[in-house]
Design a protein around this motif. Structure first.
Motif, mmCIF file in Angstrom:
data_model
loop_
_atom_site.group_PDB
_atom_site.id
_atom_site.type_symbol
_atom_site.label_atom_id
_atom_site.label_comp_id
_atom_site.label_asym_id
_atom_site.label_seq_id
_atom_site.Cartn_x
_atom_site.Cartn_y
_atom_site.Cartn_z
ATOM 1 N N PRO A 81 -11.576 105.091 47.215
ATOM 2 C CA PRO A 81 -10.619 104.313 48.017
ATOM 3 C C PRO A 81 -9.193 104.840 47.808
ATOM 4 O O PRO A 81 -8.811 105.187 46.688
ATOM 5 C CB PRO A 81 -10.738 102.888 47.475
ATOM 6 C CG PRO A 81 -11.837 102.891 46.481
ATOM 7 C CD PRO A 81 -12.207 104.291 46.183
ATOM 8 N N HIS A 82 -8.456 104.932 48.897
ATOM 9 C CA HIS A 82 -7.069 105.385 48.865
ATOM 10 C C HIS A 82 -6.188 104.391 49.613
ATOM 11 O O HIS A 82 -6.615 103.803 50.608
ATOM 12 C CB HIS A 82 -6.917 106.739 49.568
ATOM 13 C CG HIS A 82 -7.361 107.907 48.759
ATOM 14 N ND1 HIS A 82 -8.677 108.125 48.449
ATOM 15 C CD2 HIS A 82 -6.660 108.925 48.216
ATOM 16 C CE1 HIS A 82 -8.774 109.245 47.739
ATOM 17 N NE2 HIS A 82 -7.548 109.744 47.591
ATOM 18 N N GLN A 83 -4.962 104.242 49.136
ATOM 19 C CA GLN A 83 -3.950 103.525 49.901
ATOM 20 C C GLN A 83 -3.194 104.585 50.689
ATOM 21 O O GLN A 83 -2.760 105.595 50.132
ATOM 22 C CB GLN A 83 -2.991 102.766 48.995
ATOM 23 C CG GLN A 83 -1.927 102.029 49.788
ATOM 24 C CD GLN A 83 -0.970 101.275 48.899
ATOM 25 O OE1 GLN A 83 -0.725 101.657 47.771
ATOM 26 N NE2 GLN A 83 -0.435 100.202 49.427
ATOM 27 N N VAL A 84 -3.066 104.370 51.996
ATOM 28 C CA VAL A 84 -2.400 105.333 52.874
ATOM 29 C C VAL A 84 -1.172 104.670 53.479
ATOM 30 O O VAL A 84 -1.247 103.539 53.964
ATOM 31 C CB VAL A 84 -3.352 105.816 53.990
ATOM 32 C CG1 VAL A 84 -2.638 106.789 54.916
ATOM 33 C CG2 VAL A 84 -4.597 106.447 53.391
ATOM 34 N N GLN A 85 -0.054 105.377 53.432
ATOM 35 C CA GLN A 85 1.193 104.884 54.015
ATOM 36 C C GLN A 85 1.811 105.969 54.883
ATOM 37 O O GLN A 85 1.670 107.149 54.587
ATOM 38 C CB GLN A 85 2.195 104.505 52.935
ATOM 39 C CG GLN A 85 1.729 103.439 51.995
ATOM 40 C CD GLN A 85 2.749 103.160 50.898
ATOM 41 O OE1 GLN A 85 3.656 103.936 50.672
ATOM 42 N NE2 GLN A 85 2.579 102.034 50.225
ATOM 43 N N THR B 223 -0.688 109.390 50.476
ATOM 44 C CA THR B 223 -1.937 108.767 50.033
ATOM 45 C C THR B 223 -1.942 108.653 48.511
ATOM 46 O O THR B 223 -1.446 109.530 47.811
ATOM 47 C CB THR B 223 -3.172 109.581 50.469
ATOM 48 O OG1 THR B 223 -3.127 110.873 49.877
ATOM 49 C CG2 THR B 223 -3.255 109.706 51.979
ATOM 50 N N GLU B 224 -2.510 107.550 48.023
ATOM 51 C CA GLU B 224 -2.668 107.353 46.583
ATOM 52 C C GLU B 224 -4.108 106.952 46.310
ATOM 53 O O GLU B 224 -4.619 105.985 46.888
ATOM 54 C CB GLU B 224 -1.733 106.260 46.064
ATOM 55 C CG GLU B 224 -1.906 106.023 44.582
ATOM 56 C CD GLU B 224 -1.031 104.907 44.046
ATOM 57 O OE1 GLU B 224 -1.140 104.618 42.839
ATOM 58 O OE2 GLU B 224 -0.280 104.298 44.825
ATOM 59 N N CYS B 225 -4.775 107.720 45.439
ATOM 60 C CA CYS B 225 -6.138 107.398 45.037
ATOM 61 C C CYS B 225 -6.090 106.137 44.180
ATOM 62 O O CYS B 225 -5.361 106.077 43.180
ATOM 63 C CB CYS B 225 -6.754 108.553 44.256
ATOM 64 S SG CYS B 225 -8.422 108.188 43.651
ATOM 65 N N THR C 262 -1.295 111.032 43.791
ATOM 66 C CA THR C 262 -0.579 110.814 45.043
ATOM 67 C C THR C 262 -0.351 112.142 45.737
ATOM 68 O O THR C 262 0.014 113.130 45.099
ATOM 69 C CB THR C 262 0.784 110.139 44.771
ATOM 70 O OG1 THR C 262 0.550 108.903 44.113
ATOM 71 C CG2 THR C 262 1.535 109.879 46.053
ATOM 72 N N THR C 263 -0.587 112.172 47.042
ATOM 73 C CA THR C 263 -0.295 113.357 47.842
ATOM 74 C C THR C 263 0.584 112.946 49.015
ATOM 75 O O THR C 263 0.538 111.811 49.485
ATOM 76 C CB THR C 263 -1.568 114.033 48.377
ATOM 77 O OG1 THR C 263 -2.288 113.106 49.183
ATOM 78 C CG2 THR C 263 -2.466 114.514 47.249
ATOM 79 N N SER C 264 1.386 113.892 49.473
ATOM 80 C CA SER C 264 2.304 113.645 50.571
ATOM 81 C C SER C 264 2.258 114.832 51.509
ATOM 82 O O SER C 264 2.317 115.987 51.064
ATOM 83 C CB SER C 264 3.722 113.458 50.019
ATOM 84 O OG SER C 264 4.644 113.295 51.062
ATOM 85 N N ASN D 52 4.452 116.494 60.836
ATOM 86 C CA ASN D 52 4.647 117.604 61.762
ATOM 87 C C ASN D 52 3.895 118.844 61.316
ATOM 88 O O ASN D 52 3.703 119.770 62.093
ATOM 89 C CB ASN D 52 6.134 117.926 61.899
ATOM 90 C CG ASN D 52 6.887 116.797 62.579
ATOM 91 O OD1 ASN D 52 6.302 115.889 63.119
ATOM 92 N ND2 ASN D 52 8.200 116.870 62.522
ATOM 93 N N ASN D 53 3.440 118.873 60.053
ATOM 94 C CA ASN D 53 2.684 120.011 59.516
ATOM 95 C C ASN D 53 1.194 119.718 59.436
ATOM 96 O O ASN D 53 0.449 120.537 58.952
ATOM 97 C CB ASN D 53 3.189 120.381 58.119
ATOM 98 C CG ASN D 53 4.619 120.858 58.138
ATOM 99 O OD1 ASN D 53 5.145 121.199 59.185
ATOM 100 N ND2 ASN D 53 5.258 120.872 56.993
ATOM 101 N N ALA D 54 0.777 118.536 59.894
ATOM 102 C CA ALA D 54 -0.634 118.141 59.760
ATOM 103 C C ALA D 54 -1.541 118.958 60.652
ATOM 104 O O ALA D 54 -1.189 119.546 61.595
ATOM 105 C CB ALA D 54 -0.786 116.663 60.112
#
Length: 65
Positions: free
Chosen positions: A22-26, A49-51, A57-59, A63-65
């Motif tokens: 599960p991740h929290q996505v913002q 996202t944070e596991c 945490t990743t960011s 625009n680069n996705a």
């Protein structure tokens, strides 16, 4: 500066946990600063996202996705 514009919980792959967790996505709006630029117009959306298992945490700039 960052402003939360949306949040949610989803299951995603976590490299640190080596599985789906599960991740929290913002989605956050961040001001990118450069000494030579007008920062008023340099706001960009980021997916953060944070596991929820290990806290990694990743960011990623949208625009680069």
């Amino acid at each position: 500066m960052s402003v939360d514009t949306a949040t949610g919980d989803v299951e995603e792959s976590c490299d640190n946990c080596a599985g789906t967790t599960p991740h929290q996505v913002q989605i956050k709006i961040r001001t990118e600063s450069d000494k030579n630029e007008n920062t008023e117009f340099s706001r960009e959306p980021y997916r953060v996202t944070e596991c929820l298992s290990c806290g990694q945490t990743t960011s990623q700039r949208m625009n680069n996705a």
